[in-house]
Motif scaffolding. Structure first.
Motif, PDB file in Angstrom:
ATOM      1  N   VAL A 199       9.880 -20.827 -29.464  1.00 35.16           N
ATOM      2  CA  VAL A 199      10.443 -19.945 -30.494  1.00 35.16           C
ATOM      3  C   VAL A 199      10.315 -18.485 -30.067  1.00 35.16           C
ATOM      4  O   VAL A 199      11.214 -17.672 -30.289  1.00 35.16           O
ATOM      5  CB  VAL A 199       9.776 -20.200 -31.870  1.00 35.16           C
ATOM      6  CG1 VAL A 199      10.176 -19.144 -32.893  1.00 35.16           C
ATOM      7  CG2 VAL A 199      10.162 -21.576 -32.385  1.00 35.16           C
ATOM      8  N   ASN A 233      14.317 -18.624 -33.456  1.00 30.91           N
ATOM      9  CA  ASN A 233      14.361 -19.839 -34.273  1.00 30.91           C
ATOM     10  C   ASN A 233      15.685 -20.560 -34.100  1.00 30.91           C
ATOM     11  O   ASN A 233      15.747 -21.772 -34.105  1.00 30.91           O
ATOM     12  CB  ASN A 233      14.161 -19.504 -35.752  1.00 30.91           C
ATOM     13  CG  ASN A 233      12.745 -19.099 -36.029  1.00 30.91           C
ATOM     14  OD1 ASN A 233      12.368 -17.954 -35.786  1.00 30.91           O
ATOM     15  ND2 ASN A 233      11.936 -20.029 -36.487  1.00 30.91           N
ATOM     16  N   PHE A 234      16.737 -19.731 -33.975  1.00 31.37           N
ATOM     17  CA  PHE A 234      18.029 -20.332 -33.599  1.00 31.37           C
ATOM     18  C   PHE A 234      18.879 -19.266 -32.929  1.00 31.37           C
ATOM     19  O   PHE A 234      18.577 -18.066 -32.996  1.00 31.37           O
ATOM     20  CB  PHE A 234      18.734 -20.994 -34.784  1.00 31.37           C
ATOM     21  CG  PHE A 234      19.221 -20.092 -35.879  1.00 31.37           C
ATOM     22  CD1 PHE A 234      20.537 -19.616 -35.875  1.00 31.37           C
ATOM     23  CD2 PHE A 234      18.396 -19.739 -36.937  1.00 31.37           C
ATOM     24  CE1 PHE A 234      21.001 -18.801 -36.899  1.00 31.37           C
ATOM     25  CE2 PHE A 234      18.852 -18.926 -37.965  1.00 31.37           C
ATOM     26  CZ  PHE A 234      20.160 -18.452 -37.954  1.00 31.37           C
ATOM     27  N   GLN A 286      15.331 -14.526 -35.282  1.00 36.19           N
ATOM     28  CA  GLN A 286      13.941 -14.853 -35.614  1.00 36.19           C
ATOM     29  C   GLN A 286      13.813 -14.972 -37.134  1.00 36.19           C
ATOM     30  O   GLN A 286      14.322 -14.131 -37.863  1.00 36.19           O
ATOM     31  CB  GLN A 286      13.003 -13.731 -35.138  1.00 36.19           C
ATOM     32  CG  GLN A 286      12.988 -13.526 -33.647  1.00 36.19           C
ATOM     33  CD  GLN A 286      12.096 -14.525 -32.925  1.00 36.19           C
ATOM     34  OE1 GLN A 286      11.384 -15.294 -33.568  1.00 36.19           O
ATOM     35  NE2 GLN A 286      12.151 -14.527 -31.613  1.00 36.19           N
ATOM     36  N   LEU A 287      13.129 -16.023 -37.567  1.00 36.11           N
ATOM     37  CA  LEU A 287      12.893 -16.229 -39.002  1.00 36.11           C
ATOM     38  C   LEU A 287      11.400 -16.089 -39.297  1.00 36.11           C
ATOM     39  O   LEU A 287      10.566 -16.141 -38.388  1.00 36.11           O
ATOM     40  CB  LEU A 287      13.343 -17.629 -39.421  1.00 36.11           C
ATOM     41  CG  LEU A 287      14.795 -18.022 -39.126  1.00 36.11           C
ATOM     42  CD1 LEU A 287      15.051 -19.448 -39.602  1.00 36.11           C
ATOM     43  CD2 LEU A 287      15.768 -17.077 -39.811  1.00 36.11           C
ATOM     44  N   ILE A 313       9.193 -21.245 -39.299  1.00 35.59           N
ATOM     45  CA  ILE A 313       9.880 -22.171 -38.380  1.00 35.59           C
ATOM     46  C   ILE A 313      10.549 -23.326 -39.141  1.00 35.59           C
ATOM     47  O   ILE A 313      11.576 -23.862 -38.719  1.00 35.59           O
ATOM     48  CB  ILE A 313       8.881 -22.699 -37.320  1.00 35.59           C
ATOM     49  CG1 ILE A 313       9.627 -23.357 -36.165  1.00 35.59           C
ATOM     50  CG2 ILE A 313       7.859 -23.631 -37.917  1.00 35.59           C
ATOM     51  CD1 ILE A 313       8.771 -23.661 -34.966  1.00 35.59           C
ATOM     52  N   ASP A 358      12.258 -23.209 -41.698  1.00 40.72           N
ATOM     53  CA  ASP A 358      13.574 -22.847 -42.245  1.00 40.72           C
ATOM     54  C   ASP A 358      14.674 -22.924 -41.187  1.00 40.72           C
ATOM     55  O   ASP A 358      15.859 -22.777 -41.518  1.00 40.72           O
ATOM     56  CB  ASP A 358      13.537 -21.406 -42.792  1.00 40.72           C
ATOM     57  CG  ASP A 358      12.690 -21.300 -44.041  1.00 40.72           C
ATOM     58  OD1 ASP A 358      12.612 -22.300 -44.770  1.00 40.72           O
ATOM     59  OD2 ASP A 358      12.104 -20.222 -44.280  1.00 40.72           O
ATOM     60  N   SER A 359      14.308 -23.141 -39.916  1.00 41.00           N
ATOM     61  CA  SER A 359      15.267 -23.021 -38.808  1.00 41.00           C
ATOM     62  C   SER A 359      16.537 -23.841 -39.030  1.00 41.00           C
ATOM     63  O   SER A 359      17.653 -23.315 -38.994  1.00 41.00           O
ATOM     64  CB  SER A 359      14.605 -23.450 -37.492  1.00 41.00           C
ATOM     65  OG  SER A 359      13.412 -22.743 -37.295  1.00 41.00           O
ATOM     66  N   ARG A 360      16.358 -25.130 -39.269  1.00 43.45           N
ATOM     67  CA  ARG A 360      17.515 -26.032 -39.369  1.00 43.45           C
ATOM     68  C   ARG A 360      18.432 -25.630 -40.539  1.00 43.45           C
ATOM     69  O   ARG A 360      19.653 -25.530 -40.409  1.00 43.45           O
ATOM     70  CB  ARG A 360      16.983 -27.456 -39.548  1.00 43.45           C
ATOM     71  CG  ARG A 360      17.968 -28.555 -39.759  1.00 43.45           C
ATOM     72  CD  ARG A 360      18.617 -29.017 -38.469  1.00 43.45           C
ATOM     73  NE  ARG A 360      19.836 -28.255 -38.200  1.00 43.45           N
ATOM     74  CZ  ARG A 360      20.362 -28.102 -37.011  1.00 43.45           C
ATOM     75  NH1 ARG A 360      19.772 -28.606 -35.951  1.00 43.45           N
ATOM     76  NH2 ARG A 360      21.472 -27.430 -36.841  1.00 43.45           N
ATOM     77  N   ALA A 374      20.175 -22.222 -39.996  1.00 44.97           N
ATOM     78  CA  ALA A 374      21.157 -22.343 -38.907  1.00 44.97           C
ATOM     79  C   ALA A 374      22.413 -23.062 -39.398  1.00 44.97           C
ATOM     80  O   ALA A 374      23.547 -22.634 -39.113  1.00 44.97           O
ATOM     81  CB  ALA A 374      20.535 -23.094 -37.734  1.00 44.97           C
ATOM     82  N   THR A 432      19.379 -24.690 -33.128  1.00 47.21           N
ATOM     83  CA  THR A 432      17.964 -24.371 -33.387  1.00 47.21           C
ATOM     84  C   THR A 432      17.150 -24.457 -32.101  1.00 47.21           C
ATOM     85  O   THR A 432      17.587 -25.029 -31.103  1.00 47.21           O
ATOM     86  CB  THR A 432      17.381 -25.336 -34.428  1.00 47.21           C
ATOM     87  OG1 THR A 432      17.641 -26.650 -33.999  1.00 47.21           O
ATOM     88  CG2 THR A 432      17.987 -25.111 -35.787  1.00 47.21           C
ATOM     89  N   TRP A 433      15.934 -23.909 -32.188  1.00 40.64           N
ATOM     90  CA  TRP A 433      15.052 -23.825 -31.007  1.00 40.64           C
ATOM     91  C   TRP A 433      14.826 -25.165 -30.347  1.00 40.64           C
ATOM     92  O   TRP A 433      14.761 -25.271 -29.131  1.00 40.64           O
ATOM     93  CB  TRP A 433      13.718 -23.192 -31.411  1.00 40.64           C
ATOM     94  CG  TRP A 433      12.973 -24.012 -32.442  1.00 40.64           C
ATOM     95  CD1 TRP A 433      13.100 -23.940 -33.784  1.00 40.64           C
ATOM     96  CD2 TRP A 433      12.040 -25.046 -32.183  1.00 40.64           C
ATOM     97  NE1 TRP A 433      12.310 -24.853 -34.400  1.00 40.64           N
ATOM     98  CE2 TRP A 433      11.633 -25.560 -33.430  1.00 40.64           C
ATOM     99  CE3 TRP A 433      11.499 -25.608 -31.032  1.00 40.64           C
ATOM    100  CZ2 TRP A 433      10.728 -26.588 -33.570  1.00 40.64           C
ATOM    101  CZ3 TRP A 433      10.586 -26.641 -31.155  1.00 40.64           C
ATOM    102  CH2 TRP A 433      10.209 -27.118 -32.417  1.00 40.64           C
TER     103      TRP A 433
END
Lengths: 226, 405
Positions: free
Chosen positions: B52, B57-58, B223-224, B227, B229-231, B234, B252-253
């Motif tokens: 990340v 994050n994505f 960057q969020l 982690i 929340d990434s999906r 995105a 995503t990452w």
């Protein structure tokens, strides 16, 4: 009539051979009877008691308790008959070792779903009747043989059965204790009006009986009324 | 059911030594499973954090770039689209920083020797993807720096470079023309990877754009705060961009790192294998112990059945004993695993992975989440062990059981 057997037959397979433990026994007992069944070892008296107590099923014939044929009942219903209508006492006492005297007597009532207050009253009353009030919290390994058998007697009567069955109840006791147990059983028979059937080869027990039945080679051979 | 439950509990402690043996076996199995799971969790968390940190994050980019299918620089995103994307991202409070990425490859000349380097564009001063915190010698990049570069320690050692030295890099512009740039070493970074330290250079994005003769960028790195929340973020952003007619994707990452998927699969397989092995071991040993314990009580079962206890009530009594043993064993094992992990972490043991330059600490994560699966494994293995002897005891023939001595 409380209990009746018709042509009660029990045959065991022993290898290639068939052992006829009971050969078509017809028997009846009324409310309040005190029947003693005598017979030598291997005569079939314990087999007979097992069939009366619904823990074994006949090869042929029928057991009727209060007119209800029980031999064809499913396992669960048969357990209910044992729980509600029959009280059982064994030669070796067979108490549950992890339960106290009070809890051992209470156990059949729990199976029946009796409310706590009623259970407590009933168990305390029976503890008094068998003279074990002080031993209520003791575990079986802290009791003498005679005390254990008194617990077993109280446990057998706790659900107000119509039938009290005992297999050699004095078999593991000395003569003095045996006498005390039989006195208690006789008194309870009179007080509770329950039908008592006692299997024994101790002839002294016959003194307590209203009827004595002899069993030999799987057949009732004679009956004495007293 | 109350007294039957009590009978089960009291029977459990009737033979203390045997119960202790069963508990020890379940607890050891559970603790072992806990330690492995804690190690896997800790390793994956560290790897995740590293990925990340490097990838965000994505990322938003053209599928041509993501899938490595571009022949040239046709994947570039130009300023008007970048502005649209920034506007879209500004609606998400989860987003803490957006960086622009633009990578290139070039042939660096060091006197008579040359080497292919991979350039990564960075915007000095950004809170995210600011590689200045990796610098171990010299200075980090500043926003006003042009023509300055961060190089890896391995490259510095290999080519005997130090801050202030200058080298040249030859590359093609986006329209295919030949270009040469001079790069002055501002600082030396360490990534604890010989491969990365030997090949990567960090260059200010404005200078990379100048070298490539473009005002476009390759990707946006987001960057969020969290982690987790990434999906979700995105997916929402990608849907929004596509509805605006932009042929861009948000990955995503974990999608961007094949290495992470492979290592996660390996670790998970290792954990499953070990858990199954431990469960089988616990199952058979506890089965043996419970079978013996239940067999010894056959006469008691005959008695309670003769008193009117139904088969399902007998089964309940025995299975309760097994389940309670499993709960106790599982809890003790989770506690033991917890203590083992605390002790292990206190030892500060490290190892140097292949390709790494310095040892990395080995740690075991101790948390309720890590403890849950090993606890359940201990509980389920024990409950299954109790199943067969419980069924056997419940179905015992009453007359035969009463004859048992």
């Amino acid at each position: 009539m409380i209990i009746e057997t018709r042509n009660l037959t029990k045959t065991y397979e022993a290898g290639q051979e068939q052992v006829h433990a009971l050969r078509g026994v017809d028997f009846q007992a009324d409310a309040g009877d005190f029947v003693v069944i005598n017979g030598p070892s291997g005569s079939g008296k314990t087999t007979f008691l097992n069939l009366l107590s619904c823990i074994d099923l006949p090869t042929q014939g029928e057991v009727l308790i209060e007119g209800q044929a029980v031999s064809q009942l499913a396992s669960g219903s048969l357990a209910e008959v044992r729980r509600d209508k029959i009280g059982l006492v064994f030669q070796a006492f067979n108490l549950i070792p992890v339960l106290s005297t009070f809890e051992n007597i209470e156990y059949p009532m729990l199976l029946k779903g009796v409310p706590p207050k009623e259970r407590k009253e009933k168990v305390n009353q029976l503890l008094e009747e068998v003279d074990l009030v002080k031993e209520g919290s003791r575990r079986p390994d802290q009791l003498s043989g005679g005390q254990k058998q008194r617990v077993a007697v109280a446990r057998a009567l706790v659900n107000d059965p119509v039938l009290f069955l005992a297999d050699e109840p004095t078999g593991n006791l000395d003569s003095k204790t045996s006498e005390r147990i039989m006195d208690i059983m006789k008194r309870l028979n009179q007080n509770h009006k329950v039908t008592f059937i006692v299997v024994t080869h101790n002839l002294e027990v016959n003194e307590y009986a209203k009827r004595v039945v002899y069993i030999r080679d799987g057949q009732l051979t004679e009956e004495q009324k007293r | 059911m109350g007294l039957q439950f009590q009978i089960a509990m009291r029977n459990l402690f009737r033979n203390g030594r045997r119960t202790l043996l069963s508990l020890a076996i379940i607890a050891l199995g559970t603790a072992m499973s806990f330690a492995v799971r804690g190690y896997v969790e800790s390793s994956l968390t560290n790897i995740q954090a590293g990925i990340v940190q490097q990838n965000g994050n994505f990322q938003i980019a053209s599928p041509l770039l993501f899938d490595n299918e571009a022949e040239g620089y046709e994947y570039l995103i130009f300023p008007e689209d970048v502005e649209t994307i920034r506007m879209a991202l500004s609606q998400y409070p989860e987003v803490v920083d957006v960086s622009m990425g633009l990578n290139f490859s070039g042939l660096a000349s060091f006197g008579r020797r040359s080497k292919v380097l991979r350039g990564i564009a960075t915007r000095p001063g950004n809170t995210a993807l600011d590689y200045n915190d990796l610098v171990i010698e010299g200075e980090g990049l500043k926003p006003e720096d042009q023509g300055k570069v961060l190089i890896g320690q391995s490259l510095a050692d290999e080519r005997n470079l130090k801050p202030g030295d200058v080298f040249r890099v030859n590359l093609s512009t986006v329209d295919g023309a030949y270009n040469v740039g001079s790069l002055e070493v501002a600082g030396v970074f360490s990534l604890n990877s010989q491969q990365f330290e030997g090949q990567l250079i960090f260059v200010p994005i404005d200078y990379v754009q100048a070298l490539l003769n473009t005002n476009g960028i390759g990707n946006l790195i987001i960057q969020l705060n969290d982690i987790e929340d990434s999906r979700r973020v995105a997916d929402m952003v990608e849907g929004e961009l596509q509805s605006m007619g932009l042929n861009l994707e948000a990955r995503t990452w974990d999608e961007l790192s094949e290495f992470y998927q492979q290592i996660k699969g390996f670790f998970n397989a290792l954990f499953v294998f070990l858990t199954v092995a431990v469960s089988v071991l616990v199952f058979f040993i506890v089965l043996q112990v419970l079978t013996m314990a239940f067999l010894e009580r056959t006469r008691e079962v005959g008695t309670i059945r003769a008193l009117g206890t139904k088969t399902n009530q007998v089964f309940f009594m025995f299975i309760t004993e097994g389940v309670f043993l499993g709960v106790l064993g599982g809890l003790s094992g989770a506690l033991l695993g917890w203590l083992i992990s605390l002790g292990f972490n206190a030892l500060n043991i490290g190892w140097t992975p292949p390709g790494a330059l310095d040892p990395v600490p080995i740690s075991i994560t101790a948390s309720l989440e890590v403890a849950l699966v090993p606890f359940l494994v201990g509980l389920i293995a024990t409950s299954f062990s109790a199943l067969f002897p419980s069924l056997r005891s419940a179905k015992v023939n009453i007359v035969d059981a009463l004859r048992t001595r």
